[in-house]
Design a protein around this motif. Structure first.
Motif: not given
Lengths: 473, 473
Positions: A218-219, A224-233, A331-333
């Motif tokens: 994860x970040x 970070x921008x929530x679009x990253x959820x596709x590739x980030x835990x 966001x992706x907290x």
């Protein structure tokens, strides 16, 4: 009334305005342990009260936190009681009060009559100063108290009493010579009913924290921008899964291995008290106070009582991650937090509990989830057959009142430092009078009294009586 | 440079100070859609910009929220482009800026050179006013633009464009006659690399809310003392269980039945672009920007790209219940909240998604859990073979640059209102220049240019070129 106390009662009636003024004086001195406001000054004021009573020792007890106070009233009486005091109060920031929280004005409250409105009014400076007023009245009329008193006070109760053990340890040699603990308060509910609690539950307050940095996924530094959820835990999902693993689906039974290991079932004395409680306790009244429409598992009355008194709990006190305001933030907290308390019933020790939780999390892929203990108390119990409890019960009955006796309260307090090893002192709480809204705006302590609710003069008289009742045993 | 545009380029160089001043003017007018600050004035300013260009219509478009703006520049050119603008910006409350966010000062930023620091500097008022500067320059030198332009602006993008459809619908008859959508911005990353995105993902922002009142269990009106957990259900536990049920244990795959039903796999054009992307996209750089130490499932580069572009997500944006400050509060909270976004990829419709979630929750004992949609966009896609995209690619290449072409961005925008039914317009975004810290303090837009990063004059020249490149096709 205890025979012979009429002059003391009269003295209280004649000095009620002064007594009220002393209560206001104590409440007007802020003592907010949350940020330290007024704590040192309030400690000095309390020490002066003990000195005024004629204590042979009245001293500040330094700790790693805010100071404790020790007062030793010793007139060579056959019996010695220990008396606990918390002189700190909750913060008031952001609260809206009908009367400023540290002006301690007397306000006419609808349905209750004249009452002091102040932070600490009921929890606990109001009734505590009333208790000291009662002791002063006895000394003024009779020259001395019928028992020796060891006053032990702390200024960190609202923080979970992190250093109270240091205070107790500092005066341990004296406390070893005491016979019982007596804490007088205001125990009437809004309907005028009286309760006595023969113990407390233990408690562990702790947090679970997930951070991307600690997890290594994860970040790691910021949301970070929530679009990253596709590739980030997601640390928030990780926390939800960790928390969810701790209980059954209804959230009511704890799934941590060994959690219930040491739970003591109700003993014969408990069962006797529960049978009595079942005739007195009205779940409907309780439900209306707490605005609870249905009890857990739709339990019948007897089961509610047993569950409340004898089952440990794992409760979520807070959840926090990311953005929770109006609208949305994409966001992706990078971190997430859950706060809990565990209530411990008889024979459960706090020490083993978080290691069990640690093993549970480690075994399920949550080794990164941080456990942070915030505070803790052990459970406390006193037999209702003990002399101090019987003195309190007898005093209530002399007032024509049959108190509801609870084997334990559902709450927690640092009383285990007196009632368990090494002191093993019996402890009782008693008192008439009523107050409310502890930890909330417009906290109050009734002065006038109305209907079944005792006013200040009667409260102080009761305190005198209970002290003599115990002394005479 | 497009042949014949040298005089326009010269004009831009000669008027750069004025152009910078116009950008500052636009940025100095606050337009915070969060609380409405300056929105009406900014709408009027933008309308005046369209009128200044010589639009035959320059009008406010009322909506149920903040107004849209419509500008119709029509010189009877063979082609008509639609141009989207968001004139609102994010709030600044509680942020710490090196230069006041609405002073739009030019500041020397380490490593970047002179840049405008302002709220909206890069997102999106800075580059948008640079685009209008470019159009004004063309008109000043050549008398008119080489295409007709339909300007469609909204002041609620940061709120999720809740009423932008009303703006589009109001001018739909005109938009039906347009050929393409062209949005010019600043597309260089801090290393000077250029990216083009041929679409957006859709998004649904929503909340799950548990309340004791709605559930009929737990405290219904306020948080109560946590000792009650022994006999009272917990809305916070109920929420945790509901949320946890939505995904697999790693939080990365959605367990809601039918969630993935309509997901379109990459088509041939996607695969071609992905092969190219794989040679250009460096996961290490991306990871360093987002401070991500490990990708989900430790995926290799090709899989990261495919996942990022073509997989829908269910992301937690916020969790809230009870008390989350320092120390502890002994409460059983009466409500709990989780906020989410779902990103939708091609062929997924937002409409069916929350009903699927509803059925999932209902089937698992969470019928009481409230689903509250906050905002939503549909996905958008344009073929890279379309004339408008090819015009943009060609212009980049004329500048000696090979842009990284992404089949879609991971983010969301209201472009589907142009690119899908009923308009089905091709859309492209292009531009040189660099800015950063959107939605954060010290948002900036580079003026000077340094190394591979274009300065303001070059940005404006690029905008002129791309417009002619498209007009000439």
């Amino acid at each position: 009334m205890v025979p012979g106390l009429a002059p003391v009662h009269r003295y209280i009636d004649e000095h009620l305005d002064e007594h009220l003024a002393r209560i206001q004086e104590f409440l007007r001195q802020p003592s907010i342990s949350d940020d330290g406001t007024g704590i040192e000054d309030c400690a000095a004021l309390l020490r002066s009260y003990y000195a005024e009573l004629g204590c042979k020792e009245a001293a500040t007890v330094p700790t790693a936190g805010f100071p404790g106070i020790w007062g030793w009233y010793d007139v060579g009486a056959p019996k010695t009681i220990v008396n606990y005091c918390m002189y700190d109060v909750m913060p008031v920031a952001g609260e809206d009060w009908i009367s400023p929280p540290f002006e301690a004005n007397v306000v006419d409250l609808p349905g209750l009559g004249r009452a002091i409105v102040a932070r600490g009014a009921i929890n606990s400076k109001g009734p505590y100063r009333a208790w000291l007023n009662a002791l002063e009245s006895i000394i003024a009329v009779n020259g001395k108290l019928p028992v020796n008193v060891m006053f032990v006070a702390e200024g960190e109760e609202e923080l979970g009493s992190p250093h109270f053990k240091q205070v107790v340890d500092a005066v341990m040699p004296h406390l070893r010579t005491a016979d019982a603990v007596l804490n007088c308060g205001a125990s009437q509910d809004p309907n005028g009913e009286f309760s006595m609690f023969l113990g407390n539950k233990g408690v562990i307050d702790f947090e679970l924290r997930v951070s991307g940095a600690r997890w290594g996924r994860g970040p790691s530094e910021y949301s970070i921008h929530s679009s990253n959820k596709a590739i980030v835990d997601s640390p928030a999902w990780h926390l939800v899964k960790a928390v969810s693993s701790l209980t059954t689906e209804d959230g009511n039974a704890v799934a941590v291995e060994g959690f219930y290991d040491d739970v003591a079932p109700p003993d014969d004395e408990d069962k006797e008290l529960m049978r009595e409680l079942a005739t007195r306790f009205d779940p409907a009244t309780w439900a209306s106070i707490y605005k609870v429409n249905r009890w857990m598992n739709d339990m019948p009355r007897e089961q509610i009582i047993e569950k409340y008194l004898f089952s440990p709990t794992l409760n979520i006190t807070g959840l926090g991650s990311g953005y929770t305001g109006p609208g949305c933030k994409t966001i992706l907290p990078h971190e997430a937090l859950a706060k809990f308390d565990i209530r411990l019933v008889r024979d459960m020790n706090s020490a083993g509990m978080l290691p069990k939780l640690r093993r549970h999390l480690d075994a399920r892929g949550f080794a990164d989830v941080e456990i942070r203990q915030l505070s803790g108390y052990e459970w406390s119990r006193t037999s209702h057959k003990s002399s101090i409890v019987q003195a309190c019960v007898k005093t209530f009955r002399d007032y024509g009142v049959d108190p509801v006796i609870w084997p334990t309260s559902g709450g927690s307090a640092p009383m285990y430092l007196f009632t368990r090893e090494p002191l093993n002192l019996p402890l009782s709480t008693a008192g008439t009078g009523h107050g409310g809204r502890a930890h909330a705006p417009n906290e109050y302590y009734v002065v006038e009294g109305k209907g079944k609710i005792a006013g200040l003069a009667d409260c102080e008289k009761f305190f005198c009586d209970v002290l003599y009742e115990y002394a005479m045993r």
